[in-house]
Design an enzyme around this catalytic site. Structure first.
Site, short mmCIF file in Angstrom:
data_model
loop_
_atom_site.label_atom_id
_atom_site.label_comp_id
_atom_site.label_asym_id
_atom_site.label_seq_id
_atom_site.Cartn_x
_atom_site.Cartn_y
_atom_site.Cartn_z
N ARG A 292 8.29 -14.84 -28.54
CA ARG A 292 8.30 -14.08 -29.79
C ARG A 292 9.57 -13.23 -29.91
NH1 ARG A 292 3.28 -15.19 -32.84
NH2 ARG A 292 1.85 -15.82 -31.24
N HIS B 112 9.82 -9.89 -41.33
CA HIS B 112 8.63 -9.88 -40.49
C HIS B 112 7.92 -8.56 -40.70
CE1 HIS B 112 9.37 -13.57 -38.17
NE2 HIS B 112 10.64 -13.28 -38.33
N TYR C 131 -1.64 -5.60 -39.75
CA TYR C 131 -0.82 -6.11 -40.85
C TYR C 131 -1.06 -5.39 -42.17
CZ TYR C 131 0.10 -9.94 -37.66
OH TYR C 131 0.48 -10.69 -36.57
N PRO D 2 3.09 -20.03 -41.95
CA PRO D 2 1.72 -20.24 -41.53
C PRO D 2 0.94 -18.95 -41.30
CG PRO D 2 3.22 -20.67 -39.73
CD PRO D 2 4.06 -20.51 -40.95
N ASN D 3 -0.29 -18.97 -41.70
CA ASN D 3 -1.27 -17.89 -41.49
C ASN D 3 -1.05 -16.69 -42.38
OD1 ASN D 3 -2.66 -19.20 -39.21
ND2 ASN D 3 -0.78 -18.82 -38.07
N ARG E 96 -6.85 -10.77 -42.09
CA ARG E 96 -6.83 -10.79 -40.63
C ARG E 96 -6.21 -9.52 -40.08
NH1 ARG E 96 -1.93 -14.69 -38.21
NH2 ARG E 96 -0.36 -13.06 -38.20
N GLU F 69 15.32 -12.74 -44.00
CA GLU F 69 14.12 -12.99 -43.18
C GLU F 69 13.31 -11.70 -43.04
OE1 GLU F 69 15.14 -14.42 -39.34
OE2 GLU F 69 13.07 -14.64 -38.66
N ALA G 49 5.12 -17.51 -37.40
CA ALA G 49 5.37 -18.00 -36.05
C ALA G 49 6.44 -19.08 -36.01
CB ALA G 49 4.07 -18.54 -35.43
N ASN H 86 9.37 -15.16 -45.03
CA ASN H 86 8.67 -14.70 -43.83
C ASN H 86 8.18 -15.96 -43.14
OD1 ASN H 86 6.88 -13.89 -41.89
ND2 ASN H 86 6.01 -12.22 -43.12
N ASP I 119 17.42 -25.86 -39.79
CA ASP I 119 18.28 -26.91 -40.33
C ASP I 119 18.17 -26.99 -41.86
OD1 ASP I 119 19.14 -27.55 -37.84
OD2 ASP I 119 18.07 -29.45 -37.69
N ARG J 283 7.82 -7.55 -29.01
CA ARG J 283 7.00 -8.47 -28.24
C ARG J 283 7.86 -9.31 -27.30
NH1 ARG J 283 2.69 -11.18 -32.30
NH2 ARG J 283 1.90 -11.87 -30.27
N HIS K 287 9.92 -18.57 -34.58
CA HIS K 287 10.19 -18.65 -33.14
C HIS K 287 10.24 -20.09 -32.62
CE1 HIS K 287 9.11 -14.47 -33.47
NE2 HIS K 287 7.88 -14.77 -33.80
#
Lengths: 144, 144, 144, 144, 144, 144, 144, 144, 144, 144, 144, 144
Positions: free
Chosen positions: K111, K100, K23, K10-11, K18, K98, K77, K74, K87, K107, K80
């Site tokens: 997070r 990030h 980022y 998401p995002n 943004r 993974e 959110a 990636n 699963d 953080r 977390h």
């Protein structure tokens, strides 16, 4: 001839000197002498190192690979703080017995956590300096 | 003649039967026999009780006042849950040595807390059934 | 004639014997005698049970249904560990007053939690053996 | 003929009597009768024990080794406090199904922890007394 | 003539007025009157202060040094929050009995902690306004 | 002539160099010079050790037994992690004053815990490098 | 002429009277007199307030805006409980030095938390009443 | 004709495919077919939805108001994370039975918390896919 | 010519020797050789230090000020325990990349906390010894 | 004519003065004037009290019984620490609306807990001084 | 031809748009293009999905069984909060890396927990968008 | 013409239908109509979305960049669980006001944590559906 490594961590050079009402009047030298006799009586060698240097202790453990069949260790305060010590002992794959002279389990806070214990062959606390004898006896049995 | 009381808590009657890969094949009877011989060799009496009843254990501890000079106890699971057992041991004022056959310190959750340990004379974990021998040896030294 | 049930949990049979500097020199028998007199003076019966067996205590509480109008209980260490005791007291629906001779609220760890307290009619700690008298007095008032 | 052991812990003798708005009006005897019929219909024996004595429960579990193929157990409050019970069940190595009549997972504090659950074959909570029937049905399937 | 100091903390002036279903219909004035009679019957003086001002309460406790032999205090909500109140009571060295009318131990969060309790001579909770009488009775015994 | 031992732990050799906006521009050498003058003016000797080696620090503390009457120590990060350092200071039994240049109490996580503080004679944080002067002044007063 | 504000919180009026073995025999008046002399010697004014009223302390801090350049404060127990005090000190924007006579960092529970410390210019604990002198010395340096 | 709604949350479409040693070889389709037969035999309708979309699941629950008399739901991982799912089930006011195929209570961390359980009519974990049958049986009983 | 400093903490000298099923069979020497080639190919120098001495590591980091533009560090177990190491890295102000060969984030307890990570330029865990290559590649990009 | 009580806790007298970049430049007097106009326009009285004395605030709340129909309160820091304030508000039984000018929910530690919130009619945080207007508007609606 | 699946949660469609100071200015499209070229150069296919729908992401992972040999993800959110995502990844049994972009380990709060990490083949955080390249490089090595 | 975006999360479509005694009888449609009138009266546009799909909500927030000047959002249960929602709101950089109809701060567990609150312009809880009006009023003030 099979060998056992005896290791003592920080401040244990003060045994018999510091706080005798808590740790007893027996010096570390006297303990080591007694354990040497016991090991020899069982037909084994015993080597000893006391150090206040984590680096020296790690190096000694590394060097023990192949040459020793059991370790008896009193890690002192590092038993509550040094994950590097845990890593070294696990890495060389030699079974080890952990000794604490006083009953550290009776103390709160960080002292209540024994980092080396989960991977130890055995842990003995609060038996005074006799704990070394018991741990050595257990280590000697490994050769049977 | 001075005496030592050997106590075993719940499920320890299954020693040598249950999970032998974890607890060893030695039965409780065999262990007690061996300890009896050791105690007699040192000129002491040894009495033993294994029970799955907390009430029976408390009563036995109460009855030990005046008649015993040391206790060797493997409280089993009650070592993590029974404050009444702690109270009884403290109340009679006999020094006690706590034994756990396996390394309970390596287990998380409630098993990581040893309620009897803070007031014990010594605690020995993970030495297998030999832990009883060491605890007895330490107890015998109390008469010196 | 209405009745009150007086219950004492584990190790309380040692009252007046164990650690008198902490719990006082008054024996449990002396306390019970005094309370019997008080209850009779108020025109009530008093029955007493001290036990180190949780099973016996649970059975006694079950049997109290219908026959007693109030319970005065010193659960000893079970006050910190026995949810079965809480269940039994709540199940029979008899109001109960909890007594602790010493100031258990001053102790840390598991002793700081009183499992029976939330459902109790009242809790009294640290008043010495006089706490029984106050709890009995409160229980007697229930009949007014 | 294969057998199933039905065990009920502390205070469950009060079923149908205590707090019927919470636990229902069905007595334990009625439940056991119904389960006996079900077990026999499936060609199995069912033995039952309700006890307020942890010692009796431990002994019964020990005695079940070899003679029973499954256990259905409602541990009552001991499900939150007795590690000795966990040890006994694990030691005998018989698969067990845990039943709680009410939704204990909806309660906070110590009641939220189910000590027997991690090693259970299955856990059923909040289905009322029917939970016993489902657990028995699952236990009977083990013979297929 | 020896004296006892009765102290009531914040909001207790509302006793008998606020939430009577919880705290009872008896006013603070009525309670104090009853306790005065009791104290005089025992040949002692009783002084009382209710205040919503922590400063006034601290000053009153300071002023009690030398003049009072026991304190009975219902600290209200300050019993959970005011370490300054603890310090004052400990500083003047007068034994004090803590009273809570309702069963505050049954409440969660910050209310579960009683800051004054560890140093108190005794603590009584949930006995209603009769708790004052019991505390006073205990305080009067201090002169014997 | 009585002596004071000044100890500085890891990274403090960078004082005046690293992050001057945080730790100030004064070098460790300058600080030590100033303290030497102060100690001499008071008729005492001052010895100094800065080290990044825990072993060297432990050895220096051990060696201080008998020869020094007070220790002023800025343990740096070891103040949050080294129980061995605590043990050494307690073992030699010399009163010590702990100094932190910046306000470490304002930092969260592990930095909020000061392991040496509970046994210290005094702790001073956030006064900048002047904290050394105050600690020395307090140490000098010990001889009066 | 620049000024410094000296503030003392609850119970500190008992200094030299209460628990002298813990806090010393020096009275607060004697301390203030000594600090006045020191401040005047440095050409500054010193104003002092000791109060058991949080309201009075907050008002005094508010009134200090513009008139004082530094605050020396021993908040007593409020240092662990009063966020309103933190807000007031931060609001007026005057740098403050926090003093505790005894080593409060050695105490557990709520006493281990110093609410004022994170925003303080410096914190000094366990130096006895001399801590005031050091804090004043640091405050005086602010004018240089 | 009364109806029952069967809901399966994320990843349950993989049943019989993913980790069969853990979840069994039975596919979700086979389970649903079996439950359909059971429901029809009891004279009820059964509707089923498996979805990996929380939105779709919420909408389906909303749409169930008035049309269904019970819900059987295996929420999968959402049972540990989705409060929105809890809200939806509570909002429509239909009794629901929660099923987990494996013993999720044996897993630590966030998996140990069952968000739906407190408001569920019943919870069944670790009975394998038979748990659906038991939950359905319980749901069918609601019509009696 | 710009330089990169490669640092390896305790026990990493055992790479390729200890627990090869966990850490791989590649020796540290082989890794360093490969990274040297990579750095030279990019026109940079690479210096390497592996040490079991925290003191040596701190000194090497201090000495890197001005001479190196990036650090690649595998802190081993010190990554979980050494705040002094964090301080040193932050003090010299050189961007650093943290490497862990295995997935330390999958381990519980103290190993789950990475003390160096918050101030790191990047952290890479579980990529095996290739993690060094990636970290070096990222470090080399800093010169662009 | 129905009335509303506006209460402001410690340090709020500094509104518009302290930290204007955080709390805005509007003074408390200006806010109160605006709210008075609003209340009168709605045909109600508004009374206001700002105090740094918890005692004064408690007394004012007690005095409000019967005379006011709603309370708008900004408790300042007491909203995180004063259980006595909670007790007073609950005791008088007047619905209250809690206002915080800044977003206190964004702050960690003790500031994250709002003790008054659970029993409040509504809570508004972070809307600046306009939060008072909204709370007043809500309070006025109570008379409809 | 072997394939790699690139997943963004998401995002992440806002990348480059943004908070570019946090980022970076590189858009997701640009990153994907670069990775496509890299994959093709290595003779592999790369498929990409960015989605704000957890359902779509779960379905895509399910569909990857058999068709892909590695996943680079990636999770944004959801890393977390989504146990369902864990699963799904574990169920399909494809090794995943993974990524990030920023240093999420720096953080606090929720997070700080990476739910996917324990089962990941590797985790890379804080290397900026280059983290994707390293993860892809590691994934490509899986075919060797 | 400037615009405001009104967002409602999961289950809020049931407003006025589900649990009216808790959430009131007003439907969401009625609330939105009222807010539309208010916005238009202030010369602004208002757009509304209620969704049970997190994906749809994230997309709508992304699309709001540039077109809206404020957001009023009732996140429902996602306010306690969705970090992705927090990220989206922070990413688009539009000030948002969070509304909860009931007093969620009075609920324990996960409901006590408001994930969106720290970055919100304001938070209003427990004012019933009027909370939307206040949030809108605050949002409209942003254009002044």
């Amino acid at each position: 001839m099979a060998s056992i490594l005896l290791l003592n961590g920080p401040n244990l050079n003060l045994l018999g000197i510091r706080e005798p009402e808590l740790y007893g009047a027996e010096t570390l030298a006297a303990i080591v002498d007694r354990l040497l006799v016991r090991a020899q009586a069982a037909g084994r060698e015993l080597e000893h190192l006391q150090t206040n240097s984590e680096a020296e202790l790690l190096d000694r453990i590394h060097g023990a690979r192949g040459g020793f069949e059991a370790i008896v260790i009193n890690p002192g305060a590092w038993g509550h703080t040094s994950l590097a010590l845990v890593d070294a002992l696990v890495a060389v794959g030699i079974p080890y017995f952990e000794v604490h002279i006083t009953n550290v389990l009776a103390r709160g806070g960080r002292r209540a956590e024994l980092l080396l214990a989960p991977a130890a062959a055995g842990v003995i606390v609060g038996f005074g300096t006799r704990g070394y004898d018991f741990a050595l006896a257990a280590a000697l049995k490994l050769f049977d």
